[in-house]
Scaffold this motif. Structure first.
Motif, PDB file in Angstrom:
ATOM      1  N   ARG A 272      41.254  47.596  41.521  1.00 26.19           N
ATOM      2  CA  ARG A 272      41.725  47.155  40.331  1.00 26.19           C
ATOM      3  C   ARG A 272      40.509  47.376  39.425  1.00 26.19           C
ATOM      4  O   ARG A 272      40.838  47.538  38.232  1.00 26.19           O
ATOM      5  N   PHE A 273      39.131  47.105  39.765  1.00 25.14           N
ATOM      6  CA  PHE A 273      38.126  46.799  38.845  1.00 25.14           C
ATOM      7  C   PHE A 273      37.243  48.172  38.892  1.00 25.14           C
ATOM      8  O   PHE A 273      36.258  48.304  38.118  1.00 25.14           O
ATOM      9  N   GLY A 274      37.582  49.167  39.852  1.00 22.50           N
ATOM     10  CA  GLY A 274      36.973  50.179  39.903  1.00 22.50           C
ATOM     11  C   GLY A 274      35.285  49.845  40.206  1.00 22.50           C
ATOM     12  O   GLY A 274      34.263  50.581  39.844  1.00 22.50           O
ATOM     13  N   ALA A 275      35.281  48.913  41.034  1.00 26.03           N
ATOM     14  CA  ALA A 275      33.715  48.355  41.631  1.00 26.03           C
ATOM     15  C   ALA A 275      33.520  48.680  42.948  1.00 26.03           C
ATOM     16  O   ALA A 275      34.715  48.850  44.044  1.00 26.03           O
ATOM     17  N   SER A 276      32.545  48.659  43.515  1.00 30.09           N
ATOM     18  CA  SER A 276      31.984  48.495  44.773  1.00 30.09           C
ATOM     19  C   SER A 276      32.400  47.330  45.359  1.00 30.09           C
ATOM     20  O   SER A 276      32.562  46.245  44.750  1.00 30.09           O
ATOM     21  N   ASN A 277      32.350  47.251  46.948  1.00 29.96           N
ATOM     22  CA  ASN A 277      32.695  45.930  47.585  1.00 29.96           C
ATOM     23  C   ASN A 277      31.482  45.020  47.235  1.00 29.96           C
ATOM     24  O   ASN A 277      31.771  43.835  47.084  1.00 29.96           O
ATOM     25  N   ALA A 278      30.171  45.470  47.526  1.00 27.33           N
ATOM     26  CA  ALA A 278      29.172  44.532  47.153  1.00 27.33           C
ATOM     27  C   ALA A 278      29.256  43.800  45.820  1.00 27.33           C
ATOM     28  O   ALA A 278      29.088  42.638  45.666  1.00 27.33           O
ATOM     29  N   THR A 279      29.782  44.539  44.710  1.00 27.55           N
ATOM     30  CA  THR A 279      30.017  43.903  43.216  1.00 27.55           C
ATOM     31  C   THR A 279      31.028  43.065  43.356  1.00 27.55           C
ATOM     32  O   THR A 279      30.962  41.784  42.820  1.00 27.55           O
ATOM     33  N   VAL A 280      32.259  43.462  44.065  1.00 28.94           N
ATOM     34  CA  VAL A 280      33.270  42.298  43.975  1.00 28.94           C
ATOM     35  C   VAL A 280      32.652  40.895  44.674  1.00 28.94           C
ATOM     36  O   VAL A 280      33.173  39.852  44.510  1.00 28.94           O
ATOM     37  N   GLN A 281      32.147  41.189  45.814  1.00 27.81           N
ATOM     38  CA  GLN A 281      31.483  39.921  46.642  1.00 27.81           C
ATOM     39  C   GLN A 281      30.529  39.274  45.570  1.00 27.81           C
ATOM     40  O   GLN A 281      30.735  37.961  45.766  1.00 27.81           O
ATOM     41  N   LYS A 282      29.875  39.960  44.651  1.00 31.59           N
ATOM     42  CA  LYS A 282      28.909  39.141  43.866  1.00 31.59           C
ATOM     43  C   LYS A 282      29.875  38.270  42.943  1.00 31.59           C
ATOM     44  O   LYS A 282      29.430  36.976  42.440  1.00 31.59           O
ATOM     45  N   ALA A 283      31.039  38.842  42.401  1.00 34.42           N
ATOM     46  CA  ALA A 283      31.793  38.239  41.564  1.00 34.42           C
ATOM     47  C   ALA A 283      32.401  36.884  42.264  1.00 34.42           C
ATOM     48  O   ALA A 283      32.624  35.973  41.443  1.00 34.42           O
ATOM     49  N   LEU A 284      32.938  37.158  43.504  1.00 30.20           N
ATOM     50  CA  LEU A 284      33.586  35.854  44.075  1.00 30.20           C
ATOM     51  C   LEU A 284      32.352  34.977  44.543  1.00 30.20           C
ATOM     52  O   LEU A 284      32.729  33.689  44.506  1.00 30.20           O
ATOM     53  N   ARG A 285      31.251  35.488  44.665  1.00 26.17           N
ATOM     54  CA  ARG A 285      30.319  34.240  44.802  1.00 26.17           C
ATOM     55  C   ARG A 285      30.159  33.244  43.627  1.00 26.17           C
ATOM     56  O   ARG A 285      29.773  32.128  43.692  1.00 26.17           O
ATOM     57  N   ILE A 286      30.183  34.214  42.407  1.00 28.23           N
ATOM     58  CA  ILE A 286      30.159  33.118  41.207  1.00 28.23           C
ATOM     59  C   ILE A 286      31.193  32.096  41.203  1.00 28.23           C
ATOM     60  O   ILE A 286      31.015  31.032  40.836  1.00 28.23           O
ATOM     61  N   LEU A 287      32.465  32.729  41.669  1.00 29.82           N
ATOM     62  CA  LEU A 287      33.649  31.574  41.573  1.00 29.82           C
ATOM     63  C   LEU A 287      33.670  30.384  42.406  1.00 29.82           C
ATOM     64  O   LEU A 287      33.793  29.546  42.375  1.00 29.82           O
ATOM     65  N   LYS A 288      32.817  31.024  43.921  1.00 30.51           N
ATOM     66  CA  LYS A 288      32.681  29.916  44.800  1.00 30.51           C
ATOM     67  C   LYS A 288      31.566  28.919  44.302  1.00 30.51           C
ATOM     68  O   LYS A 288      31.873  27.707  44.501  1.00 30.51           O
ATOM     69  N   ASP A 289      30.797  29.576  43.755  1.00 33.31           N
ATOM     70  CA  ASP A 289      29.440  28.578  43.361  1.00 33.31           C
ATOM     71  C   ASP A 289      30.132  27.500  42.236  1.00 33.31           C
ATOM     72  O   ASP A 289      29.595  26.404  42.027  1.00 33.31           O
ATOM     73  N   GLU A 290      31.039  28.174  41.402  1.00 36.27           N
ATOM     74  CA  GLU A 290      31.753  27.127  40.298  1.00 36.27           C
ATOM     75  C   GLU A 290      32.780  26.276  41.036  1.00 36.27           C
ATOM     76  O   GLU A 290      33.402  25.407  40.146  1.00 36.27           O
TER      77      GLU A 290
END
Length: 252
Positions: free
Chosen positions: A43-61
């Motif tokens: 969907r976002f044209g991103a790497s797996n690592a980039t998506v994981q960094k995004a999910l880490r932000i939402l987990k931290d929040e």
């Protein structure tokens, strides 16, 4: 399109922003699983690592929960709605502060921790709302309000000296039923309040007290409480995490 029209944030922050909006709007409902990492990378044209960094932000929040190799789900409480009009009035005789009582009605455990009580010259906006001359002081009562043992609001309330001096308002003690109850007992029953609500970058104090995961905006409420004769008896500045709380007002 100029460079100012383009979102220049790192891709993982932009992905987190889009998913955060879908969580808070309910498109990604509480308790449901987020799309798989494979679908998010497509969907976002991103790497797996980039998506994981995004999910880490939402987990931290505190918006999602999950671990590597398992589905990531939206937390059940997602965003809580606060109803200021429900706990600004005096409590019934013998009853706790309305903040605590109304939280219990929603199945939550609420509490308050008094941080400080002192006499000081308030910030300019507070002094202006109280009608104080430059250099005049007021009584400050600061506290943290909690929900399920997590910080929900950082509250700083100011009271005119001629009202607060010689009363529990000026003492570092908890007040049964909350300050609206005490003010009513003193002959200063709160009759109206006006809230100014804005989004602010958190101060250092707010960041630490609310245990914020990042510099996401806080929801700032500037409240002026008045009696029947239109006298300001309390000015309160409230800060809460903007991604976890919203305010509901009824306009007739």
């Amino acid at each position: 399109m100029t460079s100012r029209d383009i979102d220049t944030r790192p891709l993982h922050q932009r992905i987190a922003a889009d998913l955060r909006d879908e969580i808070m709007s309910g498109d990604l409902a509480a308790g449901t699983a987020l799309p798989s990492t494979a679908k998010l990378t497509e969907r976002f044209g991103a790497s797996n690592a980039t998506v994981q960094k995004a999910l880490r932000i939402l987990k931290d929040e505190g918006l999602v929960v999950g671990r590597a190799g398992a589905s990531v789900r939206v937390r059940e409480h997602r965003q809580r709605t606060m109803y200021p009009s429900e706990y600004m009035q005096p409590a019934e005789p013998g009853h706790p502060y309305r903040w605590i009582a109304h939280a219990a009605e929603r199945g939550l455990t609420a509490g308050s921790r008094l941080l400080d009580v002192r006499e000081e010259a308030p910030p300019a906006d507070v002094a202006n709302a109280l009608g104080l001359a430059p250099g005049e002081t007021a009584i400050l009562r600061s506290q943290i309000l909690t929900l399920d043992d997590e910080p929900a609001e950082l509250v700083a309330s100011y009271y005119p000296l001629d009202i607060a001096h010689g009363t529990p308002l000026a003492e570092c003690v908890r007040i049964r039923g909350g300050t609206p109850t005490l003010l009513a007992e003193m002959g200063f029953a709160p009759r109206s309040a006006v809230d100014l609500v804005s989004a602010r970058v958190p101060t250092q104090e707010q960041y630490e007290a609310l245990r914020l995961p990042s510099d996401l905006p806080v929801l700032r409420v500037f409240r002026v409480v008045r009696t029947n004769d239109d006298r300001p008896i309390e000015v309160t500045v409230i800060a809460k995490a903007g991604h976890l709380y919203e305010q509901q007002y009824t306009v007739l």
